[in-house]
Design a protein around this motif. Structure first.
Motif, PDB file in Angstrom:
ATOM      1  N   THR A 286       0.827  -1.204   0.000  1.00  0.00           N
ATOM      2  CA  THR A 286       0.000   0.000   0.000  1.00  0.00           C
ATOM      3  C   THR A 286       0.859   1.251   0.000  1.00  0.00           C
ATOM      4  N   ASP A 290       1.038   4.121  -2.847  1.00  0.00           N
ATOM      5  CA  ASP A 290       0.748   5.516  -2.494  1.00  0.00           C
ATOM      6  C   ASP A 290       1.863   6.462  -2.891  1.00  0.00           C
ATOM      7  N   LEU A 293       0.510   7.050  -6.503  1.00  0.00           N
ATOM      8  CA  LEU A 293      -0.851   7.564  -6.665  1.00  0.00           C
ATOM      9  C   LEU A 293      -1.121   8.835  -5.874  1.00  0.00           C
ATOM     10  N   THR A 294      -0.383   9.070  -4.795  1.00  0.00           N
ATOM     11  CA  THR A 294      -0.584  10.304  -4.026  1.00  0.00           C
ATOM     12  C   THR A 294       0.601  11.259  -4.159  1.00  0.00           C
ATOM     13  N   MET A 303      -5.338  10.922 -11.013  1.00  0.00           N
ATOM     14  CA  MET A 303      -6.717  11.064 -10.557  1.00  0.00           C
ATOM     15  C   MET A 303      -7.630  11.530 -11.691  1.00  0.00           C
ATOM     16  N   ILE A 306      -8.108   8.704 -14.195  1.00  0.00           N
ATOM     17  CA  ILE A 306      -9.058   7.696 -13.695  1.00  0.00           C
ATOM     18  C   ILE A 306     -10.483   8.197 -13.849  1.00  0.00           C
ATOM     19  N   LEU A 377     -13.768   2.051  -7.273  1.00  0.00           N
ATOM     20  CA  LEU A 377     -12.867   3.044  -6.682  1.00  0.00           C
ATOM     21  C   LEU A 377     -13.025   3.099  -5.165  1.00  0.00           C
ATOM     22  N   SER A 380     -11.820  -0.334  -3.410  1.00  0.00           N
ATOM     23  CA  SER A 380     -10.380  -0.547  -3.516  1.00  0.00           C
ATOM     24  C   SER A 380      -9.584   0.345  -2.573  1.00  0.00           C
ATOM     25  N   TYR A 382      -9.343   3.717  -3.164  1.00  0.00           N
ATOM     26  CA  TYR A 382      -8.790   4.857  -3.901  1.00  0.00           C
ATOM     27  C   TYR A 382      -9.519   6.166  -3.579  1.00  0.00           C
ATOM     28  N   ARG A 385      -7.919   8.225  -1.093  1.00  0.00           N
ATOM     29  CA  ARG A 385      -6.736   8.937  -1.594  1.00  0.00           C
ATOM     30  C   ARG A 385      -7.143  10.223  -2.320  1.00  0.00           C
ATOM     31  N   TYR A 506      -5.000  -0.679   0.262  1.00  0.00           N
ATOM     32  CA  TYR A 506      -5.609  -1.031  -1.019  1.00  0.00           C
ATOM     33  C   TYR A 506      -6.061  -2.490  -0.964  1.00  0.00           C
TER      34      TYR A 506
END
Length: 724
Positions: A286, A290, A293-294, A303, A306, A377, A380, A382, A385, A506
């Motif tokens: 995770t 991250d 993704l972050t 983002m 997606i 989303l 999961s 997300y 996030r 996640y």
């Protein structure tokens, strides 16, 4: 016949409580609200291997049982008032220390408890070794390891719960030591409670005393109503304890109580319950995800990608089933046209019900695909996030990070509902931030607006639906935050408060969980179409039908038909076409003279600035009740103006062929629908949550004026540039 046992599921958010509930109940569940509040209540039925049925109640996710939020109050009240046979406490095994805080409070309350040690697989992957038997021995309650999303251990859990539920043992509250000073004060307060018999039929004296020390507003209010004298004594003792601890330790009793609880938890975990195989500083899956993704630069780009992918998926795969449903309702309309004699009943069934409600139900596939994507989303991990990444942006606009979730629930990703979004603002401690949020959540593209946006993008922006919807979503977020900033700089001035949130690990969503979540939300949409929207459609049909033509105008159109019959036409088709034109003019004139038509005409003087004619005005006025009605009312309005069954078309085809419509008008209408007054139910919720109808009136008035100004700007500039 023996009453089925009732098991309540309690746990922190993101601990897997809903996953377990879905695994236990499947389709045998229903959703409602707790009495007196709008917090969602889920309940269902589970059948044990021996055929015994038991009721399962999914309590709101909460971190504690102290009355800081409505969810905590609801969970606590259910436990003490309904007294379930067993409370199943779902605990995240990979985050045991924090999760056990709620467990200790449940034990102090005295409920018959089983700990479901969930996410054992995640804990194992993180190098965490747990001894459930040792934890059970130290806490004195059964502990069952499970993996809810994979179904492992659930049968053992329910068998243990059934055994515990059949014992009907008395509640035995756990007594945790809070230090000499607090323990001494608790004992004195217990004596006062016992002497005055204050609420002892519901709560244990020690638990009540602790709530007074924690300054629990609900308990203090109940105590004051029950015995004012005893409540005054207890409040005085609590105030004295507060003064003493502020002088001696520079802290409050509630903070000291929390520290002592965590100290108790740590002492339990250190007695052979938990051990680490790996370096505690190691990055887990995770954390590695991250990091991408972050990421401050990549995160927002991913983002947006997606979000665009969600719209592409929705419009690509829902196009065919939407067309099928449209054809089905067209076929039903044709059947009714052929089978029923002319008259009000036929008009009501075709124009009010089939063309009205059918226009809304025709978008069920699109709504279903959208909800499925959002469920992926959400399940999961997300969406949490997304809230985390947007926190910094929200602070810039004077909002709290928790406002992000209220926006998302309202349809920030599309497909939500403003009502639960308004309710979600209850978690905000600052009243100013809470008001700014609940006044702007209705700007999100909720599920009620989606049919309008989907119809107009499909007709006037064919092939670019996903891109247009993506841009409209960004516009909704931008406008909501700008308006919130305006509120925070004017009527709601004040500093922003800091934001801390938990990022769940996640997980791969389970297909069953995704289907259940998708169906729950879709079924809610269908029920609304079959009840609220049906009722409103019938009312609007009546308003668009009566009082109708005067006797003189009836006679005029009858004379026109007779005259046509005497004229020479080259063929029967030409005569039929001439009569059809007369019928259409009569139908349009009848609609224009109806109550709704007169309202639409009266507004047309102003609405023309945004390109809206009187038919569009009728639909938009209906949208004040519920935004889905905009489509159903447009369908009814154009249906009442079209009486030739051979020329009947879908609403999309009608708008595409109508010279009064063009892409500029469509865009102006979409923006107006996005931002004008919230639906009536949302306005009621805003007024109730804000504590005054003036805030509900502000949401209606300001939003409508603002939306109309934007629509006028888009239409006038677009037509000036020749884009129409």
């Amino acid at each position: 016949m023996k009453t089925p046992l009732t098991f309540a599921l309690a746990g922190n958010p993101n601990a897997g409580k809903t996953t377990l509930f879905n695994a236990l109940t499947g389709a045998r569940q229903h959703v409602g609200n707790y009495p007196g509040v709008t917090v969602e209540r889920k309940s269902g039925v589970h059948t044990l291997p021996d055929g015994t049925s038991c009721n399962i109640v999914d309590l709101p996710g909460t971190y504690s049982l102290t009355a800081y939020s409505i969810e905590e109050v609801v969970a606590r009240d259910f436990l003490v008032q309904e007294r379930p046979d067993v409370v199943i406490n779902i605990v995240d095994a990979s985050n045991l220390e924090r999760n056990l805080y709620l467990t200790i409070q449940l034990l102090e309350l005295g409920v018959p408890l089983i700990i479901a040690l969930n996410m054992m697989d995640v804990a194992h992957d993180r190098g965490i070794e747990l001894d459930p038997e040792r934890l059970s021995a130290l806490l004195g309650v059964p502990v069952v390891p499970i993996v809810a999303r994979g179904g492992r251990g659930i049968n053992n859990l329910m068998a243990e719960a059934h055994r515990l539920g059949q014992r009907t043992a008395a509640w035995r509250p756990l007594r945790v030591s809070y230090g000499e000073d607090l323990d001494s004060m608790l004992q004195q307060m217990e004596k006062v409670i016992e002497e005055h018999d204050l609420l002892t039929d519901t709560y244990s004296p020690r638990w009540l005393a602790m709530k007074y020390l924690e300054n629990d507003s609900q308990i203090r209010e109940k105590g004051g109503r029950t015995n004012r004298q005893a409540a005054t004594i207890l409040e005085g003792m609590a105030a004295e304890a507060t003064r003493h601890h502020q002088v001696t330790l520079e802290t409050l009793p509630e903070a000291l109580i929390a520290d002592q609880r965590y100290g108790f938890i740590k002492s339990v975990l250190r007695q052979g319950v938990l051990s680490l195989r790996h370096d505690p500083d190691r990055l887990y899956t995770t954390d590695r995800i991250d990091q991408v993704l972050t990421n401050r630069l990549l995160g927002p780009v991913i983002m947006l990608a997606i979000l665009f992918g969600l719209y592409t998926f929705t419009f690509t795969y829902s196009e065919l089933p939407v067309a099928w449903l449209g054809g089905l309702f067209g076929w039903l309309g044709g059947l009714a046209e052929a089978a029923l004699p002319d008259g009000p009943l036929k008009s009501l069934l075709i124009s009010g019900v089939i063309d009205g409600v059918g226009g809304v139900l025709g978008f069920v596939p699109l709504i279903m695909f959208m909800f499925f994507g959002i469920a992926v989303l959400e399940d999961s991990g997300y969406l949490a996030r997304v809230a985390f990444m947007l926190d910094r942006v929200f602070h810039t606009f004077g909002l709290h990070g928790s406002s992000v979730m209220a926006y998302i629930v309202s349809g920030g990703i599309a497909g939500g509902c403003a009502v639960p979004g308004v309710m979600a603002t209850r978690t905000l401690k600052s009243r100013r931030e809470r008001l700014a949020t609940l006044l702007t959540v209705s700007f999100m593209n909720c599920g009620a607006k989606l049919p309008v946006l989907a119809l107009l993008t499909a007709v006037f922006f064919a092939g670019r639906q996903a891109m247009v919807m993506f841009l409209l979503t960004l516009l909704a977020w931008t406008v909501a935050m700008v308006v919130a900033k305006i509120y925070r700089l004017t009527v709601l001035k004040g500093p922003s408060t800091p934001f801390v949130m938990e990022l769940p690990p996640y997980r791969f969503p389970t297909l069953r969980g995704l289907l259940i979540h998708t169906w729950e939300r879709t079924w809610h949409y269908i029920k609304k179409a079959g009840t609220v929207i049906l009722a409103i459609s019938i009312i609007l049909w009546a308003m668009m039908t009566y009082p109708g033509l005067s006797a003189q105008e009836d006679a005029y159109f009858a004379a026109q038909r007779e005259l046509a019959q005497t004229e020479y036409f080259a063929s029967e088709d030409e005569l039929a076409q001439r009569l059809s034109v007369i019928d259409r003019r009569e139908a349009e004139r009848s609609l224009e003279l109806s109550l709704a038509g007169r309202i639409g005409r009266s507004l047309e003087v102003i609405s023309r600035l945004a390109g809206f004619d009187w038919r569009t005005n009728i639909a938009l006025v209906g949208g004040f009740a519920a935004k889905e009605v905009v489509i159903s009312t447009l369908g009814t309005a154009y249906s009442l103006g079209e009486v030739d069954p051979e020329a009947s078309e879908s609403l999309a085809a009608t708008l595409a062929n109508d010279p009064a419509w063009n892409p500029v008008k469509a865009l102006a209408m979409m923006v107006f629908v996005m931002f004008y007054a919230p639906c009536f139910v949302t306005v009621v919720c805003i007024a109730r949550e804000a504590g005054s109808w003036k805030w509900g009136a502000l949401a209606m008035g300001f939003n409508t004026v603002f939306a109309f100004a934007m629509a006028v700007l888009i239409y006038q500039v677009g037509m000036f540039l020749g884009l129409g």
